[in-house]
Design an enzyme around this catalytic site. Structure first.
Site, mmCIF file in Angstrom:
data_model
loop_
_atom_site.group_PDB
_atom_site.id
_atom_site.type_symbol
_atom_site.label_atom_id
_atom_site.label_comp_id
_atom_site.label_asym_id
_atom_site.label_seq_id
_atom_site.Cartn_x
_atom_site.Cartn_y
_atom_site.Cartn_z
ATOM 1 C CD GLU A 15 -2.686 -1.032 2.672
ATOM 2 O OE1 GLU A 15 -3.836 -1.488 2.712
ATOM 3 O OE2 GLU A 15 -2.087 -0.631 3.691
ATOM 4 C CG ASP A 202 -12.287 -6.121 -0.807
ATOM 5 O OD1 ASP A 202 -11.170 -5.696 -0.498
ATOM 6 O OD2 ASP A 202 -13.221 -6.206 0.007
HETATM 7 N N1 ADE Z 1 -8.888 -4.259 3.353
HETATM 8 C C1 ADE Z 1 -9.178 -4.374 2.060
HETATM 9 N N2 ADE Z 1 -10.363 -4.983 1.858
HETATM 10 C C2 ADE Z 1 -10.856 -5.269 3.095
HETATM 11 C C3 ADE Z 1 -12.034 -5.903 3.569
HETATM 12 N N3 ADE Z 1 -12.958 -6.361 2.732
HETATM 13 N N4 ADE Z 1 -12.187 -6.019 4.898
HETATM 14 C C4 ADE Z 1 -11.240 -5.553 5.757
HETATM 15 N N5 ADE Z 1 -10.122 -4.958 5.364
HETATM 16 C C5 ADE Z 1 -9.916 -4.805 4.042
#
Ligand code: ADE
Length: 238
Positions: A15, A202
């Site tokens: 990141e 996501d």
């Molecule tokens: N970081 C990136 N995606 C995530 C998710 N779905 N839940 C927790 N942390 C995350």
């Protein structure tokens, strides 16, 4: 707000890499106790000092120190060592398609930051578990930079059990991630303003397994994050 020092906290090396590269940040060592995994980078943002604390590799497991314990420690160390005028937590997160999120969107944490996995059904402790740490409004920042504004909710899992979803919904969450509330707790204790920027890797309300979507989009989201993070720092330090 007069800003002479900005401290940025990020959990994962991947990141942070685009941000370190674009800002030309230099590693500095040793800053903290050498037994701690956190890594520190320094640079300038205009006339302000800029310091980046990255979680570093967990010494026992050899992977990035993600989630709330390292985030709490990093926030404490950042404030005690650098006394920043502004703390920024930047990272990646899950979003909700039903709430308009798309991969690569960057959200600014608005209103307050909550936990969704600290369930303590004892009178008075319920609200403590959720946290609800207020964040400053940073008026004008989101529209100037094209950021979405949303409520960030933090838990210690990448995936989600049904109770998490219930709590995320109750929290009004737009963003699901693993560090912000821990940092917000420390920022609230020390009364240091916190800006949280989260880039979506996501969508948690779709069929695709979170971990697959997260890994597939980590590089793209980290680039999007870097762009908005640098613009936010320039905006705040101006
Ligand atoms: N970081 C990136 N995606 C995530 C998710 N779905 N839940 C927790 N942390 C995350």
């Amino acid at each position: 707000m007069e800003i002479s020092t900005i401290a940025v906290i990020m959990a994962m090396a991947e990141e942070a890499e685009p941000f370190i590269r674009e800002m030309g940040l230099e590693p500095v060592e040793p800053v903290f106790d050498s037994r701690l995994p956190m890594e520190v980078f320094e640079g300038k943002a205009g006339t302000a000092d800029l310091v980046l604390i990255v979680g570093g590799k967990d010494p026992r497991h050899g992977v990035d120190s993600v989630a709330t314990q390292p985030a709490t420690l990093a926030a404490y160390l950042a404030i005690e060592r650098f006394n920043p005028d502004l703390l920024i937590n930047a990272g990646t997160a899950g979003g909700f398609r039903a709430r308009g999120a798309e991969i690569g969107d960057v959200y600014m944490g608005a209103d307050c930051i909550r936990f969704h996995d600290r369930r303590i059904p004892i009178p008075g402790m319920e609200a403590y578990g959720v946290g609800s740490y207020p964040v400053p409004e940073f008026r004008g920042l989101a529209s100037a930079l094209g950021l979405k504004r949303g409520i960030i909710s933090t838990g210690n899992s990448l995936d989600m059990v049904p109770e998490d979803l219930e709590r995320l919904t109750a929290n009004g969450a737009d963003v699901k991630e693993m560090e912000a509330a821990a940092i917000a707790w420390v920022a609230d204790l020390y009364q240091v303003p916190l800006l949280a920027l989260k880039s979506i890797t996501d969508l948690v309300d779709t069929e695709t397994p979170t971990q697959d979507e997260f890994l597939a989009n980590l590089a793209l989201a980290s680039e999007a994050l870097q762009e908005k993070l640098i613009a936010a720092i320039a905006y705040c330090a101006a």
